[in-house]
Design a protein around this motif. Structure first.
Motif, mmCIF file in Angstrom:
data_model
loop_
_atom_site.group_PDB
_atom_site.id
_atom_site.type_symbol
_atom_site.label_atom_id
_atom_site.label_comp_id
_atom_site.label_asym_id
_atom_site.label_seq_id
_atom_site.Cartn_x
_atom_site.Cartn_y
_atom_site.Cartn_z
ATOM 1 N N ASP A 70 0.801 -1.230 0.000
ATOM 2 C CA ASP A 70 0.000 0.000 0.000
ATOM 3 C C ASP A 70 0.836 1.284 0.000
ATOM 4 N N PHE A 71 2.033 1.191 -0.549
ATOM 5 C CA PHE A 71 2.877 2.378 -0.680
ATOM 6 C C PHE A 71 2.824 2.899 -2.111
ATOM 7 N N ASP A 72 3.038 4.204 -2.253
ATOM 8 C CA ASP A 72 3.295 4.788 -3.564
ATOM 9 C C ASP A 72 4.786 5.068 -3.625
ATOM 10 N N PHE A 73 5.273 5.364 -4.808
ATOM 11 C CA PHE A 73 6.717 5.604 -4.920
ATOM 12 C C PHE A 73 7.035 6.493 -6.107
ATOM 13 N N HIS A 74 8.189 7.097 -6.044
ATOM 14 C CA HIS A 74 8.757 7.844 -7.165
ATOM 15 C C HIS A 74 10.052 7.163 -7.561
ATOM 16 N N VAL A 87 12.658 10.140 -19.995
ATOM 17 C CA VAL A 87 12.270 9.000 -19.149
ATOM 18 C C VAL A 87 12.004 9.477 -17.726
ATOM 19 N N ARG A 88 12.889 10.311 -17.199
ATOM 20 C CA ARG A 88 12.699 10.798 -15.817
ATOM 21 C C ARG A 88 11.404 11.600 -15.684
ATOM 22 N N LEU A 89 11.111 12.423 -16.669
ATOM 23 C CA LEU A 89 9.872 13.209 -16.622
ATOM 24 C C LEU A 89 8.645 12.301 -16.664
ATOM 25 N N PHE A 90 8.672 11.324 -17.567
ATOM 26 C CA PHE A 90 7.506 10.431 -17.685
ATOM 27 C C PHE A 90 7.405 9.469 -16.500
ATOM 28 N N GLU A 91 8.537 9.143 -15.890
ATOM 29 C CA GLU A 91 8.487 8.336 -14.661
ATOM 30 C C GLU A 91 7.618 9.043 -13.630
ATOM 31 N N ARG A 92 7.831 10.362 -13.507
ATOM 32 C CA ARG A 92 7.074 11.113 -12.503
ATOM 33 C C ARG A 92 5.588 11.165 -12.874
ATOM 34 N N GLU A 109 2.643 9.366 -10.543
ATOM 35 C CA GLU A 109 1.499 10.106 -9.994
ATOM 36 C C GLU A 109 0.177 9.561 -10.527
ATOM 37 N N SER A 110 0.161 9.127 -11.783
ATOM 38 C CA SER A 110 -1.056 8.515 -12.343
ATOM 39 C C SER A 110 -1.398 7.233 -11.591
ATOM 40 N N ARG A 140 -4.687 4.237 -7.794
ATOM 41 C CA ARG A 140 -4.751 3.364 -6.615
ATOM 42 C C ARG A 140 -5.660 3.958 -5.541
ATOM 43 N N ILE A 141 -5.489 5.268 -5.278
ATOM 44 C CA ILE A 141 -6.272 5.924 -4.232
ATOM 45 C C ILE A 141 -7.748 6.001 -4.611
#
Lengths: 69, 90
Positions: A25-29, B69-74, B78-79, B84-85
């Protein structure tokens, strides 16, 4: 909490770590560097036992961020 | 163009990015809902990898492929988080 992947960690190992974090249940960067991937874990990790995560293939180290005094 | 004019242009583009980020997030939420209904996982590593590969293939620069890649990783992180939430209680 920070998860530092080994330089030689492969895609499958990285995916397993990310899946593990999601299951917990964690999010990550994810931050992909020149030769290493670091995963910043988002969520309440204070009481999380990181030993299982540290033992996953491809994981070099897991660092918990110290609490402010 | 002087600095002020260039900054006005950047501000305009930032507004566009904001709109596009949210539009993309709304679509991700729709996908999240469908995944939930079909019992599919939120995390789809193959899909994420395909996005990175496609963006690098289409990248005209001046940003390097690694930066893309780094920009799209972020964006993807977040998506995934939003999916999930928001789908938790559905």
């Amino acid at each position: 909490m920070l998860v530092i992947m080994k330089k030689q960690a492969d895609d499958a190992e990285l995916q397993a770590v990310k899946q593990y974090l999601i299951d917990q249940d964690f999010d990550f960067h994810q931050s992909t560097g020149a030769n290493r991937i670091i995963i910043g874990v988002i969520g309440e990790t204070r009481h999380f036992d990181s030993s299982e995560l540290r033992a996953l293939p491809g994981v070099l180290e897991v660092f918990k961020i110290p609490e402010d005094q | 163009m002087d600095i002020e004019q260039l900054r006005i242009e950047i501000d305009r583009l930032d507004g566009e990015l904001l709109r596009i980020f949210n539009e993309r997030a709304a679509l991700a939420l729709k996908i999240g809902k469908i995944k939930k209904e079909k019992g599919l996982a939120v995390y789809d590593p193959n899909r994420e990898r395909r996005i990175f590969e496609k963006m690098q293939a289409y990248n005209p620069g001046p940003l390097e492929d690694e930066a893309i890649v780094r920009l799209f990783e972020r964006v993807i992180d977040e998506s995934r988080r939003l999916e999930r939430i928001r789908t938790k209680g559905i």
